[in-house]
Write a protein that holds these residues in place. Structure first.
Motif, PDB file in Angstrom:
ATOM      1  N   SER A  97    -108.722  31.696  24.723  1.00 27.50           N
ATOM      2  CA  SER A  97    -108.740  30.754  23.607  1.00 27.50           C
ATOM      3  C   SER A  97    -107.951  29.494  23.955  1.00 27.50           C
ATOM      4  O   SER A  97    -107.049  29.528  24.803  1.00 27.50           O
ATOM      5  CB  SER A  97    -108.155  31.400  22.347  1.00 27.50           C
ATOM      6  N   ARG A  98    -108.290  28.415  23.282  1.00 25.32           N
ATOM      7  CA  ARG A  98    -107.616  27.146  23.562  1.00 25.32           C
ATOM      8  C   ARG A  98    -106.107  27.230  23.319  1.00 25.32           C
ATOM      9  O   ARG A  98    -105.332  26.800  24.178  1.00 25.32           O
ATOM     10  CB  ARG A  98    -108.251  26.033  22.723  1.00 25.32           C
ATOM     11  N   PRO A  99    -105.627  27.769  22.162  1.00 21.40           N
ATOM     12  CA  PRO A  99    -104.172  27.865  21.968  1.00 21.40           C
ATOM     13  C   PRO A  99    -103.481  28.710  23.041  1.00 21.40           C
ATOM     14  O   PRO A  99    -102.404  28.354  23.531  1.00 21.40           O
ATOM     15  CB  PRO A  99    -104.043  28.513  20.582  1.00 21.40           C
ATOM     16  N   THR A 100    -104.119  29.841  23.422  1.00 19.96           N
ATOM     17  CA  THR A 100    -103.530  30.699  24.453  1.00 19.96           C
ATOM     18  C   THR A 100    -103.471  29.979  25.793  1.00 19.96           C
ATOM     19  O   THR A 100    -102.489  30.098  26.535  1.00 19.96           O
ATOM     20  CB  THR A 100    -104.345  31.999  24.595  1.00 19.96           C
ATOM     21  N   CYS A 101    -104.514  29.232  26.097  1.00 20.79           N
ATOM     22  CA  CYS A 101    -104.565  28.477  27.355  1.00 20.79           C
ATOM     23  C   CYS A 101    -103.453  27.434  27.405  1.00 20.79           C
ATOM     24  O   CYS A 101    -102.743  27.317  28.406  1.00 20.79           O
ATOM     25  CB  CYS A 101    -105.932  27.814  27.497  1.00 20.79           C
ATOM     26  N   GLN A 132    -109.998  17.598  33.745  1.00 23.21           N
ATOM     27  CA  GLN A 132    -111.419  17.421  34.060  1.00 23.21           C
ATOM     28  C   GLN A 132    -112.293  17.607  32.832  1.00 23.21           C
ATOM     29  O   GLN A 132    -113.332  16.961  32.698  1.00 23.21           O
ATOM     30  CB  GLN A 132    -111.855  18.439  35.121  1.00 23.21           C
ATOM     31  N   LEU A 133    -111.892  18.499  31.932  1.00 23.15           N
ATOM     32  CA  LEU A 133    -112.721  18.865  30.795  1.00 23.15           C
ATOM     33  C   LEU A 133    -112.493  17.989  29.574  1.00 23.15           C
ATOM     34  O   LEU A 133    -113.235  18.104  28.593  1.00 23.15           O
ATOM     35  CB  LEU A 133    -112.458  20.335  30.406  1.00 23.15           C
ATOM     36  N   SER A 134    -111.488  17.130  29.620  1.00 27.27           N
ATOM     37  CA  SER A 134    -111.211  16.289  28.464  1.00 27.27           C
ATOM     38  C   SER A 134    -112.270  15.193  28.332  1.00 27.27           C
ATOM     39  O   SER A 134    -112.763  14.653  29.327  1.00 27.27           O
ATOM     40  CB  SER A 134    -109.828  15.656  28.593  1.00 27.27           C
ATOM     41  N   CYS A 135    -112.608  14.880  27.087  1.00 28.89           N
ATOM     42  CA  CYS A 135    -113.633  13.858  26.842  1.00 28.89           C
ATOM     43  C   CYS A 135    -113.009  12.552  26.383  1.00 28.89           C
ATOM     44  O   CYS A 135    -113.578  11.825  25.570  1.00 28.89           O
ATOM     45  CB  CYS A 135    -114.641  14.371  25.808  1.00 28.89           C
ATOM     46  N   THR A 136    -111.814  12.262  26.888  1.00 29.90           N
ATOM     47  CA  THR A 136    -111.162  11.003  26.573  1.00 29.90           C
ATOM     48  C   THR A 136    -110.423  10.506  27.811  1.00 29.90           C
ATOM     49  O   THR A 136    -110.339  11.210  28.822  1.00 29.90           O
ATOM     50  CB  THR A 136    -110.177  11.169  25.399  1.00 29.90           C
ATOM     51  N   ASP A 137    -109.891   9.311  27.736  1.00 26.33           N
ATOM     52  CA  ASP A 137    -109.146   8.742  28.853  1.00 26.33           C
ATOM     53  C   ASP A 137    -107.837   9.509  29.036  1.00 26.33           C
ATOM     54  O   ASP A 137    -107.072   9.685  28.082  1.00 26.33           O
ATOM     55  CB  ASP A 137    -108.856   7.270  28.590  1.00 26.33           C
ATOM     56  N   THR A 138    -107.572   9.986  30.242  1.00 27.01           N
ATOM     57  CA  THR A 138    -106.382  10.795  30.518  1.00 27.01           C
ATOM     58  C   THR A 138    -105.391  10.065  31.418  1.00 27.01           C
ATOM     59  O   THR A 138    -104.527  10.694  32.031  1.00 27.01           O
ATOM     60  CB  THR A 138    -106.782  12.124  31.188  1.00 27.01           C
ATOM     61  N   THR A 192     -96.544  18.633  27.323  1.00 26.63           N
ATOM     62  CA  THR A 192     -97.114  19.628  26.412  1.00 26.63           C
ATOM     63  C   THR A 192     -97.637  18.978  25.142  1.00 26.63           C
ATOM     64  O   THR A 192     -98.737  19.298  24.669  1.00 26.63           O
ATOM     65  CB  THR A 192     -96.050  20.681  26.053  1.00 26.63           C
ATOM     66  N   ILE A 193     -96.869  18.050  24.590  1.00 24.95           N
ATOM     67  CA  ILE A 193     -97.298  17.358  23.368  1.00 24.95           C
ATOM     68  C   ILE A 193     -98.585  16.588  23.615  1.00 24.95           C
ATOM     69  O   ILE A 193     -99.515  16.616  22.788  1.00 24.95           O
ATOM     70  CB  ILE A 193     -96.184  16.414  22.879  1.00 24.95           C
ATOM     71  N   LEU A 194     -98.685  15.928  24.760  1.00 30.12           N
ATOM     72  CA  LEU A 194     -99.898  15.171  25.083  1.00 30.12           C
ATOM     73  C   LEU A 194    -101.090  16.104  25.267  1.00 30.12           C
ATOM     74  O   LEU A 194    -102.210  15.791  24.845  1.00 30.12           O
ATOM     75  CB  LEU A 194     -99.677  14.342  26.347  1.00 30.12           C
ATOM     76  N   PHE A 195    -100.866  17.253  25.890  1.00 28.30           N
ATOM     77  CA  PHE A 195    -101.962  18.204  26.113  1.00 28.30           C
ATOM     78  C   PHE A 195    -102.463  18.803  24.795  1.00 28.30           C
ATOM     79  O   PHE A 195    -103.655  19.032  24.624  1.00 28.30           O
ATOM     80  CB  PHE A 195    -101.525  19.321  27.063  1.00 28.30           C
ATOM     81  N   VAL A 196    -101.548  19.093  23.882  1.00 29.97           N
ATOM     82  CA  VAL A 196    -101.943  19.663  22.592  1.00 29.97           C
ATOM     83  C   VAL A 196    -102.844  18.703  21.830  1.00 29.97           C
ATOM     84  O   VAL A 196    -103.784  19.120  21.138  1.00 29.97           O
ATOM     85  CB  VAL A 196    -100.682  20.019  21.771  1.00 29.97           C
ATOM     86  N   ARG A 197    -102.591  17.417  21.962  1.00 30.39           N
ATOM     87  CA  ARG A 197    -103.368  16.409  21.247  1.00 30.39           C
ATOM     88  C   ARG A 197    -104.623  15.978  22.005  1.00 30.39           C
ATOM     89  O   ARG A 197    -105.401  15.177  21.516  1.00 30.39           O
ATOM     90  CB  ARG A 197    -102.494  15.189  20.981  1.00 30.39           C
ATOM     91  N   LEU A 198    -104.814  16.529  23.202  1.00 31.47           N
ATOM     92  CA  LEU A 198    -105.943  16.127  24.040  1.00 31.47           C
ATOM     93  C   LEU A 198    -107.242  16.732  23.510  1.00 31.47           C
ATOM     94  O   LEU A 198    -107.320  17.944  23.288  1.00 31.47           O
ATOM     95  CB  LEU A 198    -105.704  16.599  25.468  1.00 31.47           C
ATOM     96  N   PRO A 199    -108.292  15.928  23.294  1.00 29.81           N
ATOM     97  CA  PRO A 199    -109.566  16.482  22.819  1.00 29.81           C
ATOM     98  C   PRO A 199    -110.391  17.060  23.969  1.00 29.81           C
ATOM     99  O   PRO A 199    -110.481  16.474  25.048  1.00 29.81           O
ATOM    100  CB  PRO A 199    -110.267  15.263  22.213  1.00 29.81           C
ATOM    101  N   PHE A 200    -110.988  18.238  23.731  1.00 26.28           N
ATOM    102  CA  PHE A 200    -111.887  18.863  24.693  1.00 26.28           C
ATOM    103  C   PHE A 200    -113.233  19.076  24.017  1.00 26.28           C
ATOM    104  O   PHE A 200    -113.299  19.591  22.903  1.00 26.28           O
ATOM    105  CB  PHE A 200    -111.329  20.208  25.170  1.00 26.28           C
ATOM    106  N   CYS A 201    -114.285  18.674  24.688  1.00 25.69           N
ATOM    107  CA  CYS A 201    -115.614  18.844  24.110  1.00 25.69           C
ATOM    108  C   CYS A 201    -116.643  18.973  25.232  1.00 25.69           C
ATOM    109  O   CYS A 201    -116.475  18.422  26.316  1.00 25.69           O
ATOM    110  CB  CYS A 201    -115.971  17.675  23.197  1.00 25.69           C
ATOM    111  N   GLY A 202    -117.692  19.747  24.951  1.00 24.19           N
ATOM    112  CA  GLY A 202    -118.727  19.928  25.972  1.00 24.19           C
ATOM    113  C   GLY A 202    -118.394  21.068  26.903  1.00 24.19           C
ATOM    114  O   GLY A 202    -118.278  22.221  26.487  1.00 24.19           O
TER     115      GLY A 202
END
Length: 314
Positions: free
Chosen positions: A91-95, A184-190, A158-168
Motif C-alpha cells: 500500500s502507498r502509506p506502507t511504502c 519515476q512514478l510521480s506525475c509531477t515535477d520532482t 519525507t514531507i515532500l514524498f508524502v505530498r507527492l502525487p502518484f498516478c498511472g
C-alpha cells in the motif's frame, strides 16, 4: 493528469522474475536474516549482562547492533514475505513509511559509524584522556545526537514524498521503496525533491565519511609507531576489518545517492542496494564485535556458566 487514477498501492518487482532463482534468493536471504538477528541480539545481550563490557566502546556497539536490527527489520521481512507468497503489492502509506524508516535508520547508521571511529581514535591516540573525554554523559549525548540529527535530515524529504502525487504506473523496479523508482512514478515535477535528496545524502555521507577517514588516519599513524610488530599486526587486523565494511558501505551508498539524476533508477541499483541493505548488515556484527577477544571471552564464560548450571545428566 486529470484523467489518470491516483495510485493507492505499488508493485515491488523484486530482484528477478525467475521463480527458481527467487527460491534460491529466499533461502539465502532467510539464512542471512537469521544470522544478522542472532549476531546483533548476542551483542546487545552480552554487552548488557557482562560487567567487563560496560565501557564506552561496547556502549556504542550495543546501540549500533540495536540500530542494525531495526534497519534489517524494515527491509528483509517484507521482501521475504513477497518471495514466499508471490504477493508484491504494498500500500502507498506502507511504502512511504518503509521509505522513511529506511532513510532514517540508514542515516543514523553512518553517524553511529562516525561516532564509533571517533571513540576508537580517542582510545588509541589519547588513552590517558579516554575516560575523561568519553564519559557516560558524553556517550549518551553522542548516541542521542545520531538519532536526532538523522531524523531532522530525513524529515524534509519525507514531507515532500508524502505530498507527492502518484498516478498511472505503479510498478517499482526495486525490492523495497527507494527514492529513484518512486520519483519515476510521480506525475509531477520532482526537481525540488531531487535536490533535497541529493543535499541530504551529501550532508550525511560526506560529513560522516570525513570524520571516519580522519579518525582512522590518526589511528593508523599511531599504530605505525608501536614498537612491537605483533602489536602492529593485531591492530592493523582490526582496522582492516572495520575499513572493509566502511569501504563497501560508503562506496555503494555514494554511488547510489550522490549523483545528479535522482529520478530514474538503474537496474544495477538493485545490486548496489543489496550490498548495503543485506551484505554489510551481515558483516557488521561479526566484524565489529564478535571478532573482538573480550566479546568472545565473555560469550565463552556465559556458555560455561549455563553449562555448569545445567549439566548434561544423560
Amino acid at each position: 493528469m486529470p484523467n489518470r487514477t491516483a495510485v493507492v498501492e505499488f508493485i515491488l518487482s523484486g530482484l528477478t522474475n525467475d521463480n527458481h532463482l527467487n527460491v534460491v534468493i529466499f533461502l539465502v536471504l532467510l539464512a542471512t536474516f537469521l544470522l544478522i538477528l542472532m549476531g546483533n541480539i548476542i551483542i546487545v545481550t552480552i554487552t548488557l549482562v557482562d560487567h567487563r563490557l560496560q565501557t564506552p566502546m561496547y556502549f556504542f556497539l550495543r546501540n549500533f547492533s540495536f540500530l542494525e536490527t531495526c534497519f534489517t527489520l524494515v527491509i528483509i521481512p517484507r521482501f521475504l514475505y513477497s518471495l514466499l507468497t508471490g504477493r508484491k503489492a504494498i500500500s502507498r502509506p506502507t511504502c512511504l513509511l518503509q521509505s522513511f524508516f529506511f532513510f532514517f535508520l540508514g542515516s543514523s547508521t553512518f553517524f553511529h559509524l562516525a561516532v564509533m571511529s571517533f571513540d576508537r581514535y580517542v582510545a588509541i591516540c589519547n588513552p590517558l584522556h579516554y575516560i575523561t573525554v568519553m564519559s557516560n554523559r558524553v556517550c549518551l549525548y553522542l548516541v542521542l545526537g545520531c538519532w536526532l540529527v538523522s531524523f531532522l535530515l530525513v524529515l524534509p524529504t519525507t514531507i515532500l514524498f508524502v505530498r507527492l502525487p502518484f498516478c498511472g504506473l505503479n510498478i517499482i523496479n526495486h525490492f523495497y521503496c527507494d527514492t529513484a523508482p518512486l520519483l519515476q512514478l510521480s506525475c509531477t515535477d520532482t526537481g525540488i525533491i531531487e535536490v533535497v535528496v541529493l543535499v541530504t545524502a551529501v550532508l550525511t555521507l560526506i560529513s560522516t565519511l570525513t570524520v571516519t577517514i580522519i579518525s582512522y588516519g590518526c589511528i593508523i599513524s599511531t599504530v605505525m609507531r608501536i614498537p612491537s610488530s605483533t602489536g602492529r599486526k593485531k591492530a592493523f587486523s582490526t582496522c582492516s576489518a572495520h575499513l572493509t565494511v566502511v569501504v563497501i558501505l560508503y562506496s555503494s551508498s555514494i554511488f547510489r545517492y550522490i549523483r545528479p539524476g535522482q529520478r530514474g533508477g538503474w537496474d544495477f541499483d538493485n545490486v548496489v542496494s543489496f550490498l548495503y541493505t543485506v551484505v554489510t548488515q551481515l558483516f557488521n556484527p561479526y566484524i565489529y564485535a564478535l571478532r573482538n577477544e573480550q566479546v568472545k571471552q565473555a560469550l565463552k564464560d556465559a556458555c560455561d556458566r549455563v553449562c555448569f548450571k545445567h549439566p548434561n545428566r544423560a
